[in-house]
Design an enzyme around this catalytic site. Structure first.
Site, PDB file in Angstrom:
ATOM      1  N   LEU A  88      85.128  27.437  29.325  1.00 52.60           N
ATOM      2  CA  LEU A  88      84.994  29.053  28.276  1.00 52.60           C
ATOM      3  C   LEU A  88      85.319  28.817  27.327  1.00 52.60           C
ATOM      4  O   LEU A  88      86.759  29.165  27.062  1.00 52.60           O
ATOM      5  CB  LEU A  88      85.296  30.462  29.443  1.00 52.60           C
ATOM      6  CG  LEU A  88      84.468  30.371  30.777  1.00 52.60           C
ATOM      7  CD1 LEU A  88      84.338  31.889  31.588  1.00 52.60           C
ATOM      8  CD2 LEU A  88      82.558  30.128  30.230  1.00 52.60           C
ATOM      9  N   GLY A 119      82.568  31.846  22.523  1.00 50.12           N
ATOM     10  CA  GLY A 119      80.934  32.132  22.493  1.00 50.12           C
ATOM     11  C   GLY A 119      79.766  32.302  23.682  1.00 50.12           C
ATOM     12  O   GLY A 119      79.443  33.368  23.624  1.00 50.12           O
ATOM     13  N   HIS A 120      81.071  31.446  25.357  1.00 46.98           N
ATOM     14  CA  HIS A 120      80.675  32.109  26.629  1.00 46.98           C
ATOM     15  C   HIS A 120      80.733  34.063  26.526  1.00 46.98           C
ATOM     16  O   HIS A 120      79.678  34.689  26.891  1.00 46.98           O
ATOM     17  CB  HIS A 120      81.554  31.609  27.864  1.00 46.98           C
ATOM     18  CG  HIS A 120      80.893  30.318  27.128  1.00 46.98           C
ATOM     19  ND1 HIS A 120      81.925  29.427  26.910  1.00 46.98           N
ATOM     20  CD2 HIS A 120      80.031  29.418  27.877  1.00 46.98           C
ATOM     21  CE1 HIS A 120      81.394  28.023  26.952  1.00 46.98           C
ATOM     22  NE2 HIS A 120      79.909  28.179  27.268  1.00 46.98           N
ATOM     23  N   GLN A 144      71.690  31.198  20.983  1.00 44.94           N
ATOM     24  CA  GLN A 144      71.438  30.510  20.089  1.00 44.94           C
ATOM     25  C   GLN A 144      71.498  28.493  20.214  1.00 44.94           C
ATOM     26  O   GLN A 144      70.599  28.577  19.105  1.00 44.94           O
ATOM     27  CB  GLN A 144      71.177  31.545  19.015  1.00 44.94           C
ATOM     28  CG  GLN A 144      70.238  30.736  17.661  1.00 44.94           C
ATOM     29  CD  GLN A 144      68.633  30.792  17.586  1.00 44.94           C
ATOM     30  OE1 GLN A 144      68.378  31.672  18.869  1.00 44.94           O
ATOM     31  NE2 GLN A 144      68.377  29.954  17.189  1.00 44.94           N
ATOM     32  N   GLN A 200      66.740  24.542  24.130  1.00 46.53           N
ATOM     33  CA  GLN A 200      67.462  25.762  25.747  1.00 46.53           C
ATOM     34  C   GLN A 200      66.647  27.065  25.797  1.00 46.53           C
ATOM     35  O   GLN A 200      65.818  27.079  27.245  1.00 46.53           O
ATOM     36  CB  GLN A 200      68.731  25.625  26.398  1.00 46.53           C
ATOM     37  CG  GLN A 200      68.953  25.944  27.592  1.00 46.53           C
ATOM     38  CD  GLN A 200      70.168  25.954  27.971  1.00 46.53           C
ATOM     39  OE1 GLN A 200      71.195  24.947  27.948  1.00 46.53           O
ATOM     40  NE2 GLN A 200      70.992  26.964  27.178  1.00 46.53           N
TER      41      GLN A 200
HETATM   42  P1  AMP Z   1      76.928  25.987  28.745  1.00 42.25           P
HETATM   43  O1  AMP Z   1      77.736  26.505  29.151  1.00 42.25           O
HETATM   44  O2  AMP Z   1      77.332  24.549  27.189  1.00 42.25           O
HETATM   45  O3  AMP Z   1      76.144  25.301  29.497  1.00 42.25           O
HETATM   46  O4  AMP Z   1      76.878  26.489  27.482  1.00 42.25           O
HETATM   47  C1  AMP Z   1      76.431  28.476  28.569  1.00 42.25           C
HETATM   48  C2  AMP Z   1      75.576  29.308  27.811  1.00 42.25           C
HETATM   49  O5  AMP Z   1      76.277  29.639  26.054  1.00 42.25           O
HETATM   50  C3  AMP Z   1      74.136  29.080  26.448  1.00 42.25           C
HETATM   51  O6  AMP Z   1      73.301  29.706  26.873  1.00 42.25           O
HETATM   52  C4  AMP Z   1      74.877  27.840  25.326  1.00 42.25           C
HETATM   53  O7  AMP Z   1      73.769  28.166  24.300  1.00 42.25           O
HETATM   54  C5  AMP Z   1      76.354  29.433  24.923  1.00 42.25           C
HETATM   55  N1  AMP Z   1      76.952  29.103  24.707  1.00 42.25           N
HETATM   56  C6  AMP Z   1      77.388  27.823  24.436  1.00 42.25           C
HETATM   57  N2  AMP Z   1      78.080  27.525  23.052  1.00 42.25           N
HETATM   58  C7  AMP Z   1      78.060  28.616  22.039  1.00 42.25           C
HETATM   59  C8  AMP Z   1      78.477  29.540  20.713  1.00 42.25           C
HETATM   60  N3  AMP Z   1      79.773  28.746  19.958  1.00 42.25           N
HETATM   61  N4  AMP Z   1      77.973  30.016  20.328  1.00 42.25           N
HETATM   62  C9  AMP Z   1      77.183  31.275  21.257  1.00 42.25           C
HETATM   63  N5  AMP Z   1      76.471  30.827  22.816  1.00 42.25           N
HETATM   64  C10 AMP Z   1      77.263  29.771  23.064  1.00 42.25           C
END
Ligand code: AMP
Length: 282
Positions: free
Chosen positions: A29, A32-33, A144, A149
């Site tokens: 994490l 962003g998460h 976003q 996705q």
């Molecule tokens: P992931 O763990 O990469 O599958 O991401 C999980 C969620 O976090 C997905 O909905 C991503 O779009 C979101 N996410 C990943 N990176 C960011 C970021 N930099 N800013 C906002 N949301 C993000």
């Protein structure tokens, strides 16, 4: 904070009343998460986060085996963020022997990431549908950052009448513009220094658009030129497309999604900016 590993445990722990927010993640994490967790906390009575590196959304030769994982660290971050439930199953819990069903969302998966990563969005749609059935959230939060996705998930929810409200939240970036991503941990110091070119390219697109440029190919060309100046960066695709259908535009006479995927060595990074519109929100 309760940490649940099985579907039965998760079902038993789900609060019976009140609204529940779900933030699906693959772990490792970052801020962003956590921005999605904060948004969910502000809008929902209880918040669940899933941590699952979903094998079916990785193609052969992709980074499944080396995808970064650190569950103890993730749990510390989620506890500090005030999360109520964490669902962190093993792959065999989600895909037991004999598992044979796949959800394929049509149309919006043919292009961009879907064209470069065949089968990726079927893996995403299938696991997200399962997570929705297991956790039964009122709302689910997506970034976003992964624009296509979000479009695919909205289509999945609309087409299958899933009773979940989808919220898409803005991309969180480093000070130099690089979008936060678990995959940034793969970058060497030299690659990390080059990576902000992605945001510079997207910003060049936005500046052109805001200056009145309406020729989509001219906007794509400006993005390509920014990346071409980086010797170690290779373009997978550069796109200026309709934000809902994801079809390429010839004229940017309405809101558009500028997006791109590049490779830095073995690492593949994606990013996007909306031109002429705010993040889709709900
Ligand atoms: P992931 O763990 O990469 O599958 O991401 C999980 C969620 O976090 C997905 O909905 C991503 O779009 C979101 N996410 C990943 N990176 C960011 C970021 N930099 N800013 C906002 N949301 C993000």
């Amino acid at each position: 904070m309760q940490v649940l590993q099985t579907i039965a445990q998760m079902r038993a722990a789900r609060p019976g009343a009140g609204d529940l927010g779900l933030v699906p993640t693959m772990g490792y994490l970052h801020a962003g998460h956590l921005s999605l967790v904060e948004r969910a906390k502000a809008e929902c009575g209880a918040v669940a986060v899933s941590i699952f590196v979903n094998p079916t959304q990785f193609g052969p030769g992709e980074d499944l085996s080396r995808y970064p994982r650190d569950l103890p660290r993730d749990l510390g971050m989620l506890e500090a963020a005030g999360v109520d439930l964490v669902f962190a199953p093993e792959p065999s819990e989600i895909y037991p022997p004999g598992f044979a069903t796949e959800i394929r969302v049509g149309g919006v998966t043919d292009v961009l990431e879907g064209a470069v990563r065949p089968g990726h969005f079927a893996g995403v749609a299938t696991v997200v549908a399962k997570l929705f059935n297991i956790v039964q959230p009122t709302r689910a939060y997506f970034g976003q950052k992964d624009a296509q996705q979000s479009v695919v998930i909205r289509k999945l929810v609309a087409d299958l009448d899933l009773p979940v409200e989808i919220v898409v939240a803005p991309t969180v970036r480093e000070a130099d513009g690089l979008a936060l991503s678990s995959r940034n941990s793969y970058l060497t110091p030299e690659q990390r220094a080059a990576a902000p070119a992605i945001f510079r390219a997207l910003t060049a697109a936005r500046v052109l658009f805001e200056g009145g440029e309406r020729d989509a190919e001219a906007v794509r060309q400006a993005m390509r030129a920014t990346i071409a100046a980086e010797p170690d960066m290779r373009i997978d695709y550069v796109s200026v497309a309709d934000p809902e259908t994801l079809r390429e535009l010839s004229t940017v006479d309405r809101a558009a999604l500028a997006s791109m995927a590049v490779r830095l060595g073995a690492t593949r990074l994606i990013d996007n900016l909306l031109l002429g519109g705010e993040a889709a929100g709900r």
